[in-house]
Design a protein around this motif. Structure first.
Motif, PDB file in Angstrom:
ATOM      1  N   SER A 184      43.262  46.664  37.966  1.00 46.99           N
ATOM      2  CA  SER A 184      44.599  46.195  38.744  1.00 46.99           C
ATOM      3  C   SER A 184      45.775  47.140  38.579  1.00 46.99           C
ATOM      4  O   SER A 184      45.534  47.924  37.650  1.00 46.99           O
ATOM      5  CB  SER A 184      45.209  44.683  38.210  1.00 46.99           C
ATOM      6  N   ARG A 185      46.714  47.153  38.993  1.00 48.43           N
ATOM      7  CA  ARG A 185      47.814  48.051  39.116  1.00 48.43           C
ATOM      8  C   ARG A 185      48.436  48.016  37.619  1.00 48.43           C
ATOM      9  O   ARG A 185      48.889  49.073  37.323  1.00 48.43           O
ATOM     10  CB  ARG A 185      49.009  47.738  39.967  1.00 48.43           C
ATOM     11  N   GLN A 203      42.371  52.065  40.754  1.00 47.45           N
ATOM     12  CA  GLN A 203      43.064  50.962  41.248  1.00 47.45           C
ATOM     13  C   GLN A 203      42.575  50.120  42.385  1.00 47.45           C
ATOM     14  O   GLN A 203      42.250  50.816  43.451  1.00 47.45           O
ATOM     15  CB  GLN A 203      44.380  51.241  41.378  1.00 47.45           C
ATOM     16  N   VAL A 204      42.248  48.873  42.255  1.00 48.81           N
ATOM     17  CA  VAL A 204      42.095  48.149  43.572  1.00 48.81           C
ATOM     18  C   VAL A 204      43.092  47.519  44.151  1.00 48.81           C
ATOM     19  O   VAL A 204      43.829  46.952  43.179  1.00 48.81           O
ATOM     20  CB  VAL A 204      40.950  47.017  43.232  1.00 48.81           C
ATOM     21  N   SER A 252      45.504  38.323  37.791  1.00 46.00           N
ATOM     22  CA  SER A 252      46.307  37.050  38.298  1.00 46.00           C
ATOM     23  C   SER A 252      46.004  36.810  39.622  1.00 46.00           C
ATOM     24  O   SER A 252      45.890  35.648  40.009  1.00 46.00           O
ATOM     25  CB  SER A 252      47.464  37.115  37.716  1.00 46.00           C
ATOM     26  N   ALA A 270      46.292  46.745  47.519  1.00 40.95           N
ATOM     27  CA  ALA A 270      46.820  47.377  48.514  1.00 40.95           C
ATOM     28  C   ALA A 270      47.298  48.776  48.577  1.00 40.95           C
ATOM     29  O   ALA A 270      47.007  49.673  49.342  1.00 40.95           O
ATOM     30  CB  ALA A 270      48.218  46.640  49.119  1.00 40.95           C
ATOM     31  N   THR A 271      47.626  49.285  47.227  1.00 45.50           N
ATOM     32  CA  THR A 271      48.136  50.675  47.219  1.00 45.50           C
ATOM     33  C   THR A 271      46.925  51.342  46.644  1.00 45.50           C
ATOM     34  O   THR A 271      47.201  52.577  46.205  1.00 45.50           O
ATOM     35  CB  THR A 271      49.526  50.656  46.321  1.00 45.50           C
ATOM     36  N   ASN A 323      45.653  42.890  33.435  1.00 42.37           N
ATOM     37  CA  ASN A 323      46.478  42.879  32.225  1.00 42.37           C
ATOM     38  C   ASN A 323      45.845  41.967  31.132  1.00 42.37           C
ATOM     39  O   ASN A 323      46.550  41.782  30.096  1.00 42.37           O
ATOM     40  CB  ASN A 323      48.139  42.264  32.685  1.00 42.37           C
ATOM     41  N   ASP A 326      39.213  33.226  27.164  1.00 37.90           N
ATOM     42  CA  ASP A 326      39.757  34.375  26.806  1.00 37.90           C
ATOM     43  C   ASP A 326      38.626  35.742  27.074  1.00 37.90           C
ATOM     44  O   ASP A 326      37.240  35.620  27.187  1.00 37.90           O
ATOM     45  CB  ASP A 326      39.726  34.484  25.186  1.00 37.90           C
ATOM     46  N   SER A 327      39.385  36.584  27.706  1.00 39.07           N
ATOM     47  CA  SER A 327      38.355  37.715  28.374  1.00 39.07           C
ATOM     48  C   SER A 327      37.583  38.504  27.305  1.00 39.07           C
ATOM     49  O   SER A 327      36.355  38.594  27.566  1.00 39.07           O
ATOM     50  CB  SER A 327      39.307  38.565  29.121  1.00 39.07           C
ATOM     51  N   ASN A 378      39.580  34.389  33.567  1.00 32.64           N
ATOM     52  CA  ASN A 378      40.933  34.099  33.033  1.00 32.64           C
ATOM     53  C   ASN A 378      41.254  33.102  32.254  1.00 32.64           C
ATOM     54  O   ASN A 378      40.597  32.119  32.059  1.00 32.64           O
ATOM     55  CB  ASN A 378      41.686  33.826  34.553  1.00 32.64           C
ATOM     56  N   GLN A 420      48.938  41.647  46.519  1.00 36.89           N
ATOM     57  CA  GLN A 420      48.636  43.059  46.663  1.00 36.89           C
ATOM     58  C   GLN A 420      47.238  43.144  46.238  1.00 36.89           C
ATOM     59  O   GLN A 420      46.183  44.342  46.846  1.00 36.89           O
ATOM     60  CB  GLN A 420      49.673  43.989  46.419  1.00 36.89           C
ATOM     61  N   HIS A 421      46.577  42.547  45.342  1.00 35.48           N
ATOM     62  CA  HIS A 421      45.308  42.917  44.557  1.00 35.48           C
ATOM     63  C   HIS A 421      44.341  42.153  45.635  1.00 35.48           C
ATOM     64  O   HIS A 421      43.450  42.686  46.123  1.00 35.48           O
ATOM     65  CB  HIS A 421      45.451  42.481  43.277  1.00 35.48           C
TER      66      HIS A 421
HETATM   67  C1  LIG Z   1      54.440  47.407  46.714  1.00 36.44           C
HETATM   68  C2  LIG Z   1      53.544  46.749  45.521  1.00 36.44           C
HETATM   69  C3  LIG Z   1      52.057  47.163  45.857  1.00 36.44           C
HETATM   70  C4  LIG Z   1      51.248  46.750  44.811  1.00 36.44           C
HETATM   71  N1  LIG Z   1      50.145  47.152  44.989  1.00 36.44           N
HETATM   72  C5  LIG Z   1      48.901  46.829  44.041  1.00 36.44           C
HETATM   73  C6  LIG Z   1      47.657  47.167  44.127  1.00 36.44           C
HETATM   74  O1  LIG Z   1      47.167  47.902  44.982  1.00 36.44           O
HETATM   75  N2  LIG Z   1      46.854  46.765  43.244  1.00 36.44           N
HETATM   76  C7  LIG Z   1      47.065  45.935  42.366  1.00 36.44           C
HETATM   77  O2  LIG Z   1      46.439  45.297  41.420  1.00 36.44           O
HETATM   78  N3  LIG Z   1      48.433  45.356  42.129  1.00 36.44           N
HETATM   79  C8  LIG Z   1      49.328  45.832  42.888  1.00 36.44           C
HETATM   80  N4  LIG Z   1      50.691  45.586  42.737  1.00 36.44           N
HETATM   81  C9  LIG Z   1      51.239  44.676  41.490  1.00 36.44           C
HETATM   82  C10 LIG Z   1      50.740  43.355  41.704  1.00 36.44           C
HETATM   83  O3  LIG Z   1      51.837  42.677  42.645  1.00 36.44           O
HETATM   84  C11 LIG Z   1      50.756  42.580  40.548  1.00 36.44           C
HETATM   85  O4  LIG Z   1      51.731  43.152  39.646  1.00 36.44           O
HETATM   86  C12 LIG Z   1      49.412  43.149  39.836  1.00 36.44           C
HETATM   87  O5  LIG Z   1      48.432  43.194  40.633  1.00 36.44           O
HETATM   88  C13 LIG Z   1      48.914  42.271  38.562  1.00 36.44           C
HETATM   89  O6  LIG Z   1      48.185  42.584  37.766  1.00 36.44           O
HETATM   90  P1  LIG Z   1      47.369  41.608  36.725  1.00 36.44           P
HETATM   91  O7  LIG Z   1      46.873  40.717  37.620  1.00 36.44           O
HETATM   92  O8  LIG Z   1      46.522  42.687  36.226  1.00 36.44           O
HETATM   93  O9  LIG Z   1      48.363  41.367  35.818  1.00 36.44           O
HETATM   94  P2  LIG Z   1      49.139  40.134  35.313  1.00 36.44           P
HETATM   95  O10 LIG Z   1      49.672  39.353  36.817  1.00 36.44           O
HETATM   96  O11 LIG Z   1      49.904  40.019  34.227  1.00 36.44           O
HETATM   97  O12 LIG Z   1      47.958  38.928  34.964  1.00 36.44           O
HETATM   98  C14 LIG Z   1      47.235  38.833  33.997  1.00 36.44           C
HETATM   99  C15 LIG Z   1      46.157  37.798  33.993  1.00 36.44           C
HETATM  100  O13 LIG Z   1      45.436  37.869  32.959  1.00 36.44           O
HETATM  101  C16 LIG Z   1      45.338  36.352  32.327  1.00 36.44           C
HETATM  102  N5  LIG Z   1      45.291  36.724  30.893  1.00 36.44           N
HETATM  103  C17 LIG Z   1      45.944  37.128  30.048  1.00 36.44           C
HETATM  104  N6  LIG Z   1      45.340  37.297  28.702  1.00 36.44           N
HETATM  105  C18 LIG Z   1      44.069  36.769  28.849  1.00 36.44           C
HETATM  106  C19 LIG Z   1      42.945  36.664  28.173  1.00 36.44           C
HETATM  107  N7  LIG Z   1      43.152  37.175  26.809  1.00 36.44           N
HETATM  108  N8  LIG Z   1      41.804  36.312  28.533  1.00 36.44           N
HETATM  109  C20 LIG Z   1      41.802  36.096  29.957  1.00 36.44           C
HETATM  110  N9  LIG Z   1      42.969  36.105  30.607  1.00 36.44           N
HETATM  111  C21 LIG Z   1      44.123  36.595  30.143  1.00 36.44           C
HETATM  112  C22 LIG Z   1      46.507  36.092  32.522  1.00 36.44           C
HETATM  113  O14 LIG Z   1      46.206  34.332  32.786  1.00 36.44           O
HETATM  114  C23 LIG Z   1      46.921  36.386  33.950  1.00 36.44           C
HETATM  115  O15 LIG Z   1      46.225  35.601  35.053  1.00 36.44           O
HETATM  116  C24 LIG Z   1      51.714  45.948  43.722  1.00 36.44           C
HETATM  117  C25 LIG Z   1      53.030  45.554  43.477  1.00 36.44           C
HETATM  118  C26 LIG Z   1      53.673  45.982  44.643  1.00 36.44           C
HETATM  119  C27 LIG Z   1      55.468  45.665  44.522  1.00 36.44           C
END
Ligand SMILES: Cc1cc2nc3c(=O)[nH]c(=O)nc-3n(C[C@H](O)[C@H](O)[C@H](O)COP(=O)(O)OP(=O)(O)OC[C@H]3O[C@@H](n4cnc5c(N)ncnc54)[C@H](O)[C@@H]3O)c2cc1C
Lengths: 444, 274
Positions: free
Chosen positions: A346-347, A360-361, A379, A363-364, A324, A416-417, A398, A383-384
Motif C-alpha cells: 500500500s502507499r 505500490q498497488v 485498511s 490509484a497512484t 501499514n 495479528d499479521s 487485519n 485509492q487502494h
Molecule cells: C491522492 C491520493 C492517492 C493515493 N493513492 C494510493 C494508492 O495508489 N495506493 C494506496 O495503497 N494508497 C493510496 N493512497 C493512500 C490511501 O488513502 C491510504 O492512506 C493508504 O492506502 C492506507 O494504507 P494502509 O492500509 O497500509 O494503512 P492504514 O490505513 O494505516 O491501515 C493499516 C491497517 O492495518 C491494520 N493493522 C495494524 N496493525 C496490524 C497488525 N499487527 N496485524 C494486522 N493488521 C494490523 C489496521 O487495522 C489497519 O486496517 C492515496 C491517497 C491519496 C490522498
C-alpha cells in the motif's frame, strides 16, 4: 375483489402494545402482527382496473414505536421473515429456457482459467446465444465443451449453475487422464469427435492467450475451415451464406475486416453481451463413443517456477501485499518467498520506505489483475481498492474487523499479521507437498 | 557429435513487417525474434543451419525489409548469407507455396512468428502448415532448452509471465512469443552482402480475402456497466462504486494456525501455489 380492505379491523390495544416495547406482551404481539402483515395485501386491482397500493403496508414498527421503512430489505427481512422469500424471488427472476429439440447446435469451447468461466467465456456464450436464438421459430441450442477438471469450486452443483446462467443448454465434459496440462492433441481429438457426432453449425472459441487462440486455430486447421480471428462484432446479414457478418481485427489491430461469418470463430472479449436474463438447462451430454487416443508428440513437463519478484505487478497472478499493519518485514518477505507470491504494497508501506515504489498497488500505483490478492494489514482506502478492482479473490488479514478491506474480501481473517504470516510459513514448512515448491523458489 | 550425419536444419519463415508508427516496411518483430532464437541454437548444436524463407512479392520495399534479416548474420557459415524468396503475385495465398517447398526439402524445425503485421494477420499460417506437413506444433515459444536426437525441450510463454516446459518430437513447427529474447540489431554490411534468391513457386490466389472489406481499425466502443436491478437502492450502490459487504467469509477469534489453514485452503483451491 377488495374484500381484504373491507374486513380490516383495527385493534387499538394491540397496536398500542406493538408500539410499546416495554409492554410484557410486546414481542408476542409483534410476531402476530408480522404474520398478519405478510398475508395482508399490499397491492390489488382496484374496481376500475387500476393497481392500488396500500401505503401503510410496507415497513415495520421500530424499537421506539415509530414506523420505519428500510428499503435495503435487511431489517424487514429480520422482522417479518420476508427476507428469505425475497431473496429467492431475486434468484429466480431469470426466465427459464429449455430447448428440447434444437434445430442445430452452436458449440463453444470456453477457456475456464482456474476451472471457472471467465468473463471472456461469458461474452462468448452471449455471442453463441445471439446466433442460436436468432430465429425464434427454430430454437437452437448452445453446447459448451469442457475438458477434464473444472469443478474445483462447489463440487459440481455451483458449476452447473454457472453454466446454466451463462446460457449453456447442453454441457459436454470430455474427461480422462489425458486431459490435464497442455495436451493440444488430446483436446483436438475430443473436439473432432464432437464435430463428427454432433456437427455443430458454428464453433466459437475465445481468441485469448489462455489457450482458446491456440486450440481454435488447431481446430480450424484440422477441420479445413478458414476461421475468423479477432472477431469483435457480429451482425445479421441476409446476403451472407451463414446469415451473419462479422467484423474482425487484422494486421495487429490496425485493420477492421468485414466478412461473412465462417463456421469457426475466434472472438475477442466483449464481442457480445453476456446472458443475464435467462437461465438455461445446462443438461449434461455424453458422446456415444469416447474420442480416440491421440498420438502424442507433445509432452507437458509442467509449469516452471519463475521468480515471482521478477513478474510485473500488473500481470502477477498471486500477490501478497503489505500495508501499514505489517510489523515484521523479514517475516513478510519470507512468507512471500515461501508462497511464491509477487509482493505488493500500500502507499503507506511505500512512503515509509519499507517497499520500493514500483510495488505500490492502487490509484497512484499499479492496477493489478491478480487471481488471488492477499492484503496483509491494509485498511482498504478507496485509492487502494480501486487498484484491486480487477482481482478475483481477495484475502484480508487485519486486526480491525470493521475496515473496508474486510468488506471487499472473499476471506477475511482477524488477527495479528505477524503471527498469521508466521503460522503460514510454519504450515508450509511442515507440509512437504507444499514446501517442495517453496524450496524450488528459494533455490532459484 | 550427433549420430545424424546431417546437421540440424532450421527453416525460419520471415515476413515483411510494418512499423507501427511510420507504417514503413521493416523486418517483422516476431519473425526477427524467431531468427534470433534459431541462431541461438548454435550454442548447443554447432551443426545447426538456418534457412531463411519468405513467400511474397518481389519489389524494392520488400527487399529492403527482407535484407533486415540478412543483416543479423554474425560470421559466415550459419546459412544466413542467403534468403530464399518464393515469388508470389499480389493477393496470393502463401501457404501452398510454403507447404510445397517445406515438404520437398523438409527441415527438422520450422520457426514462425505468431502473426503477421500486415494483411489478415490471423496467425493461422503455422497451424495450416503443421496440419499439411503432419507435424506437431507448439505455440508461444520463448526459449529452447535442449535438443537431443529428435526431442526438443522448450519453454512456452503463458499469460502472467508464467512459463511451461514442453518436450516435442521433431520435426515440428514452433511459433515464437513476444516474450522471447529480442532480436539483435541488423547490420548494414551483411544486409547488403547477403543475397536474395528468387524462385518461382506455386501461386494460388486468395479469393476469400479478396472479397472482404478492409478498413482502418475503428475504436471499439467501451462497454457500459449496466446494473440490472429492480431496486433503486441497489442501482445507486452499484453506481456509487463503494466496496460492498457480503459474500465474503469472516473468521474472527481464530488462532493464527487456523487462520493460516483457511488461507492455504483457499490458495490451494485457486491453484495459485506452484
Ligand atoms: C491522492 C491520493 C492517492 C493515493 N493513492 C494510493 C494508492 O495508489 N495506493 C494506496 O495503497 N494508497 C493510496 N493512497 C493512500 C490511501 O488513502 C491510504 O492512506 C493508504 O492506502 C492506507 O494504507 P494502509 O492500509 O497500509 O494503512 P492504514 O490505513 O494505516 O491501515 C493499516 C491497517 O492495518 C491494520 N493493522 C495494524 N496493525 C496490524 C497488525 N499487527 N496485524 C494486522 N493488521 C494490523 C489496521 O487495522 C489497519 O486496517 C492515496 C491517497 C491519496 C490522498
Amino acid at each position: 375483489m377488495n374484500r381484504e380492505i373491507d374486513t380490516i379491523r383495527r385493534d387499538p390495544r394491540r397496536e398500542w402494545i406493538a408500539r410499546n416495547r416495554l409492554h410484557p406482551e410486546h414481542l408476542g404481539v409483534l410476531a402476530e402482527l408480522g404474520r398478519q402483515g405478510a398475508s395482508a395485501a399490499t397491492e390489488w386491482m382496484g374496481p376500475n382496473g387500476v393497481i392500488r397500493k396500500n401505503p401503510h403496508a410496507p415497513g415495520f414498527t421500530g424499537p421506539n414505536g415509530l414506523k420505519r421503512i428500510d428499503r435495503s430489505g435487511v431489517q424487514q427481512a429480520a422482522a417479518a421473515g420476508r427476507g428469505a422469500g425475497h431473496r429467492m424471488v431475486a434468484a429466480d427472476e431469470r426466465r427459464r429456457v429449455t430447448i428440447e429439440a434444437p434445430a442445430f447446435l452452436v458449440a463453444v469451447v470456453p477457456d475456464m482459467p482456474g476451472g471457472r468461466l471467465s468473463s471472456h467465456d461469458r461474452d462468448l456464450l452471449g455471442l453463441a446465444r445471439q446466433l442460436a436464438d436468432a430465429d425464434p421459430a427454430r430454437p437452437c441450442a448452445v453446447l459448451a465443451v469442457a475438458f477434464g477438471e473444472h469443478n474445483r469450486e462447489g463440487g459440481g452443483e455451483l458449476k452447473e449453475q454457472a453454466f446454466a446462467e451463462a446460457g449453456v443448454d447442453r454441457l459436454l465434459t470430455i474427461e480422462g487422464d489425458g486431459h490435464t496440462g497442455f495436451v493440444p492433441e488430446a483436446w483436438l481429438a475430443g473436439l473432432v469427435a464432437v464435430e463428427r457426432e454432433l456437427a455443430p453449425r458454428h464453433w466459437l472459441l475465445p481468441d485469448s492467450a489462455l489457450g482458446g487462440a491456440d486450440l481454435g486455430r488447431r481446430l480450424a486447421a484440422r477441420l479445413g475451415e478458414r476461421p475468423a480471428t479477432g472477431v469483435w462484432q457480429v451482425d445479421a446479414d441476409a446476403t451472407a451464406p451463414s446469415g451473419w457478418r462479422c467484423t474482425a481485427r487484422g494486421a495487429v489491430d490496425r485493420l477492421d475486416i468485414q466478412r461473412p461469418l465462417p463456421r469457426v470463430v475466434l472472438a475477442l472479449a466483449e464481442c457480445a453481451e453476456p446472458v443475464s436474463e435467462t437461465r438455461h438447462a445446462a443438461e449434461a451430454m455424453t458422446l456415444s463413443q469416447s474420442p480416440p487416443e491421440a498420438l502424442s508428440r507433445i509432452e507437458d513437463l509442467g509449469q516452471v517456477a519463475v521468480d515471482p519478484a521478477g513478474v510485473a505487478l500488473a500481470e502477477a497472478e498471486f500477490i501478497l501485499s503489505a500495508g501499514n499493519g505489517v510489523k515484521d518485514w523479514e517475516g513478510f518477505h519470507h512468507a512471500a518467498r515461501m508462497l511464491g507470491a509477487t509482493e505488493g504494497a500500500s502507499r503507506v508501506a511505500v512512503d515509509d520506505g519499507f517497499m520500493p515504489r514500483d510495488r505500490q498497488v492502487g490509484a497512484t500505483g499499479t492496477w493489478v489483475t491478480a487471481r488471488v490478492y492477499v492484503a496483509v494489514g491494509i485498511s482498504g482506502a478507496i485509492q487502494h481498492l480501486q487498484g484491486i478492482q480487477g482481482c478475483d479473490k481477495v484475502v484480508a488479514i487485519n486486526r480491525d474487523s470493521g475496515c473496508d478491506m474486510i468488506k471487499r474480501a472473499d476471506l477475511a481473517v482477524i488477527g495479528d499479521s505477524s503471527s498469521i504470516l508466521a503460522a503460514l510459513v510454519d504450515v508450509l514448512e511442515r507440509d512437504p507437498a507444499l514446501t517442495r515448491k517453496g524450496e524450488k523458489q528459494d533455490a532459484a | 557429435m550427433q549420430p545424424e550425419s546431417r546437421g540440424l536444419e532450421v527453416a525460419v519463415l520471415v515476413s515483411v513487417g510494418r512499423h507501427p508508427v511510420t507504417g514503413r516496411a521493416r523486418r517483422a518483430d516476431q519473425d526477427a525474434r524467431g531468427l534470433e532464437l534459431a541462431l541461438s541454437l548454435a550454442a548447443f548444436r554447432p551443426d545447426s543451419r538456418v534457412r531463411l524463407l519468405h513467400a511474397g512479392q518481389r519489389d524494392d520495399d520488400n527487399e529492403t525489409a527482407l535484407r533486415g534479416y540478412l543483416g543479423m548474420a554474425r560470421g559466415v557459415g550459419t546459412g544466413l548469407e542467403r534468403l530464399t524468396l518464393l515469388e508470389q503475385p499480389e493477393g496470393a495465398d502463401v501457404v501452398p507455396a510454403l507447404a510445397e517447398r517445406l515438404a520437398a526439402t523438409p527441415p527438422q524445425l520450422v520457426v514462425t512468428g505468431a502473426r503477421a503485421e500486415q494483411g489478415e494477420g490471423s496467425g493461422l499460417l503455422p497451424y495450416v502448415l503443421a496440419e499439411r506437413l503432419g507435424w506437431p506444433l507448439v505455440n508461444g515459444l520463448v526459449e529452447v532448452e535442449s535438443i537431443e536426437d529428435d526431442r526438443m525441450t522448450l519453454l512456452q510463454a503463458l499469460p502472467r509471465g508464467q512459463r511451461r516446459r514442453i518436450q516435442v518430437r521433431l520435426p515440428a513447427v514452433v511459433t515464437v512469443d513476444g516474450a522471447a529474447a529480442p532480436a539483435r540489431q541488423s547490420a548494414f554490411g551483411p544486409a547488403r552482402r547477403g543475397s536474395i534468391k528468387v524462385e518461382a513457386a506455386l501461386a494460388v490466389p486468395d479469393e476469400a480475402f479478396a472479397g472482404w472489406t478492409l478498413s482502418p481499425a475503428r475504436k471499439r466502443p467501451r462497454r457500459l456497466k449496466i446494473v440490472k436491478s429492480a431496486s433503486a437502492r441497489d442501482r445507486f450502490k452499484a453506481a456509487a462504486g463503494k466496496a460492498q459487504g457480503g459474500g465474503g467469509q469472516l473468521l474472527t477469534d481464530v488462532t493464527p494456525e487456523q487462520a493460516a489453514e483457511a488461507i492455504l485452503r483457499l490458495l490451494e483451491e485457486e491453484g495459485v501455489m506452484r
